[in-house]
Design a protein around this motif. Sequence first.
Motif, PDB file in Angstrom:
ATOM      1  N   TRP A 135       8.887   5.919 -24.551  1.00 30.48           N
ATOM      2  CA  TRP A 135       7.459   5.759 -24.783  1.00 30.48           C
ATOM      3  C   TRP A 135       6.653   5.788 -23.483  1.00 30.48           C
ATOM      4  CZ3 TRP A 135       5.327   5.645 -29.599  1.00 30.48           C
ATOM      5  CH2 TRP A 135       6.215   5.460 -30.665  1.00 30.48           C
ATOM      6  N   ALA A 136       7.337   5.920 -22.381  1.00 31.50           N
ATOM      7  CA  ALA A 136       6.653   5.882 -21.076  1.00 31.50           C
ATOM      8  C   ALA A 136       5.834   7.151 -20.871  1.00 31.50           C
ATOM      9  CB  ALA A 136       7.677   5.709 -19.959  1.00 31.50           C
ATOM     10  N   ASP A 137       4.521   6.994 -20.830  1.00 31.93           N
ATOM     11  CA  ASP A 137       3.663   8.137 -20.524  1.00 31.93           C
ATOM     12  C   ASP A 137       3.422   8.195 -19.023  1.00 31.93           C
ATOM     13  OD1 ASP A 137       1.911   6.088 -20.020  1.00 31.93           O
ATOM     14  OD2 ASP A 137       0.397   6.684 -21.497  1.00 31.93           O
ATOM     15  N   LYS A 138       2.445   8.975 -18.584  1.00 32.67           N
ATOM     16  CA  LYS A 138       2.211   9.171 -17.153  1.00 32.67           C
ATOM     17  C   LYS A 138       1.906   7.858 -16.439  1.00 32.67           C
ATOM     18  CE  LYS A 138      -0.826  12.338 -18.256  1.00 32.67           C
ATOM     19  NZ  LYS A 138      -1.873  13.408 -18.194  1.00 32.67           N
ATOM     20  N   PHE A 139       1.100   7.020 -17.070  1.00 32.64           N
ATOM     21  CA  PHE A 139       0.720   5.769 -16.415  1.00 32.64           C
ATOM     22  C   PHE A 139       1.887   4.793 -16.328  1.00 32.64           C
ATOM     23  CE2 PHE A 139      -1.246   1.437 -16.760  1.00 32.64           C
ATOM     24  CZ  PHE A 139      -1.671   1.383 -15.443  1.00 32.64           C
ATOM     25  N   VAL A 140       2.665   4.671 -17.378  1.00 39.20           N
ATOM     26  CA  VAL A 140       3.829   3.788 -17.344  1.00 39.20           C
ATOM     27  C   VAL A 140       4.835   4.288 -16.309  1.00 39.20           C
ATOM     28  CG1 VAL A 140       5.780   2.857 -18.675  1.00 39.20           C
ATOM     29  CG2 VAL A 140       3.516   3.013 -19.724  1.00 39.20           C
ATOM     30  N   ARG A 141       4.968   5.609 -16.184  1.00 38.38           N
ATOM     31  CA  ARG A 141       5.864   6.162 -15.162  1.00 38.38           C
ATOM     32  C   ARG A 141       5.377   5.778 -13.764  1.00 38.38           C
ATOM     33  NH1 ARG A 141       5.764  11.022 -18.436  1.00 38.38           N
ATOM     34  NH2 ARG A 141       4.585  12.112 -16.840  1.00 38.38           N
ATOM     35  N   PHE A 142       4.057   5.802 -13.565  1.00 34.37           N
ATOM     36  CA  PHE A 142       3.497   5.350 -12.286  1.00 34.37           C
ATOM     37  C   PHE A 142       3.904   3.903 -12.001  1.00 34.37           C
ATOM     38  CE2 PHE A 142       0.119   2.679 -10.529  1.00 34.37           C
ATOM     39  CZ  PHE A 142       0.007   3.198  -9.249  1.00 34.37           C
ATOM     40  N   LEU A 143       3.792   3.043 -13.006  1.00 34.24           N
ATOM     41  CA  LEU A 143       4.136   1.631 -12.836  1.00 34.24           C
ATOM     42  C   LEU A 143       5.617   1.456 -12.516  1.00 34.24           C
ATOM     43  CD1 LEU A 143       2.128   0.086 -15.826  1.00 34.24           C
ATOM     44  CD2 LEU A 143       1.561  -0.103 -13.395  1.00 34.24           C
ATOM     45  N   ILE A 144       6.464   2.227 -13.177  1.00 38.33           N
ATOM     46  CA  ILE A 144       7.909   2.123 -12.940  1.00 38.33           C
ATOM     47  C   ILE A 144       8.258   2.581 -11.530  1.00 38.33           C
ATOM     48  CG2 ILE A 144      10.173   3.020 -13.633  1.00 38.33           C
ATOM     49  CD1 ILE A 144       9.052   3.166 -16.509  1.00 38.33           C
ATOM     50  N   VAL A 145       7.666   3.687 -11.108  1.00 35.06           N
ATOM     51  CA  VAL A 145       7.918   4.199  -9.753  1.00 35.06           C
ATOM     52  C   VAL A 145       7.431   3.188  -8.724  1.00 35.06           C
ATOM     53  CG1 VAL A 145       7.308   5.986  -8.079  1.00 35.06           C
ATOM     54  CG2 VAL A 145       7.878   6.625 -10.425  1.00 35.06           C
ATOM     55  N   PHE A 146       6.250   2.618  -8.954  1.00 31.76           N
ATOM     56  CA  PHE A 146       5.744   1.594  -8.043  1.00 31.76           C
ATOM     57  C   PHE A 146       6.702   0.411  -7.979  1.00 31.76           C
ATOM     58  CE2 PHE A 146       3.747  -2.564  -7.731  1.00 31.76           C
ATOM     59  CZ  PHE A 146       3.219  -2.496  -6.458  1.00 31.76           C
ATOM     60  N   GLY A 153       0.814  -1.214   0.000  1.00 33.34           N
ATOM     61  CA  GLY A 153       0.000   0.000   0.000  1.00 33.34           C
ATOM     62  C   GLY A 153       0.845   1.260   0.000  1.00 33.34           C
ATOM     63  N   TYR A 154       1.940   1.242   0.780  1.00 36.09           N
ATOM     64  CA  TYR A 154       2.822   2.413   0.843  1.00 36.09           C
ATOM     65  C   TYR A 154       3.394   2.718  -0.534  1.00 36.09           C
ATOM     66  CZ  TYR A 154       7.916   2.652   0.300  1.00 36.09           C
ATOM     67  OH  TYR A 154       9.161   2.808  -0.225  1.00 36.09           O
ATOM     68  N   ALA A 155       3.852   1.681  -1.241  1.00 35.09           N
ATOM     69  CA  ALA A 155       4.445   1.869  -2.568  1.00 35.09           C
ATOM     70  C   ALA A 155       3.416   2.399  -3.551  1.00 35.09           C
ATOM     71  CB  ALA A 155       5.044   0.551  -3.071  1.00 35.09           C
ATOM     72  N   PHE A 156       2.196   1.861  -3.468  1.00 31.28           N
ATOM     73  CA  PHE A 156       1.125   2.296  -4.366  1.00 31.28           C
ATOM     74  C   PHE A 156       0.775   3.766  -4.119  1.00 31.28           C
ATOM     75  CE2 PHE A 156      -3.209   2.820  -5.813  1.00 31.28           C
ATOM     76  CZ  PHE A 156      -3.249   2.094  -6.988  1.00 31.28           C
TER      77      PHE A 156
END
Length: 359
Positions: free
Chosen positions: A296-307, A182-185
């Motif tokens: 090609w990383a948009d906002k959502f892919v960046r979220f996934l990478i950070v997570f 949860g913290y990571a998300f």
Amino acid sequence: MNMLKINNYYLLFIIILFYFIKMFIFIAIKNDLFLIPLGGGSDANYYDNYALGRFDLAVNVWPVILRSLNDIGIYSREYISYLFFLLNLFFIPSMVSKISGLSFKYHQKYYLYIFLLCAIYPTLFIFTFDIYRDVFMVFIFLMGCFFVKKSLESSRFSRFLLMLAVSAIVGLFLLGLRPYLGYAFLLSLLLWKIKFTKRRIIFLGALYFLALFAANYVGIFNSLTEYRAGFEEAEGGSNLGIDFSNPIMFIPNFILSFLGQMLGLYITNPLAIVLLIVETVPFLFMLVYVIKNIRWADKFVRFLIVFFVLYASVWLIGNDNLGTAVRLRLYNYIAVYIAFFYILRLKSLHSRKIQVVKS
């Protein structure tokens, strides 16, 4: 992507074959025809005892949910297991496809590959045999990713805030299921604006290791390393035995933990070899592809990478058991699956636009 160019009918046949195999194994285990020993068996027994009122200490929100179901008369250990099996067969692969932006009509091959990946993923299947929280957490995590995607794609600020609020609620729920998940998300909801390029990845990578070293040196990870030390007292044969007590060796040990647990390169038995081939090899291929195509990383892919980075940073330090690692890395692997097919779709759309312009 030549390795993805397999006839769709062959793909569909393989998927159906795996589904029949899984149904046979599931039914056989449910009827006690054979047994697959699971190190987490005590988890399911504990959850069942709590749901039935025999225990009163809840270690996370999952047993509380089960007891609530029991209080209203709809709790069944068997039925919940069957529900998890359905989630594994149909709902989870469908959600991964949906979140990746794929549809069967327009991206049939990619869509089928996602179903195949989920069909052959052993860990995700094994934890459908009882009331383990893992499959349920994967489902909730995917729900959270769906709302994050909707939020970041929204052109209206009010809708952006609404979807972001729902995402935060899901994150808080994940916090109750597994705190560091949860913290990571939740933190990823704040850090998705970090932009990545191939050159910047090198800089951010160096900064990341420096931050880890500094955090460990000042004692931020003490609770994690103390928790990790507890693994030495049990199941020693499936432990890496990495000691994080030496701050100078923290970064080399962290890399070893990544290689041993995230990539499964610490081989202790034949099952570890199977998991390496079936789970890790596809994941590693996709991870390399995502990094190579980071532009090609948009906002959502960046979220996934950070997570991916935030979540892995915690459990790679706090966990030392290889059996537990295959459960913990589920969310890292799925995040990479989504990012991989998401980028494939974006590149495919771009290629089609270029062809239309040329024609």
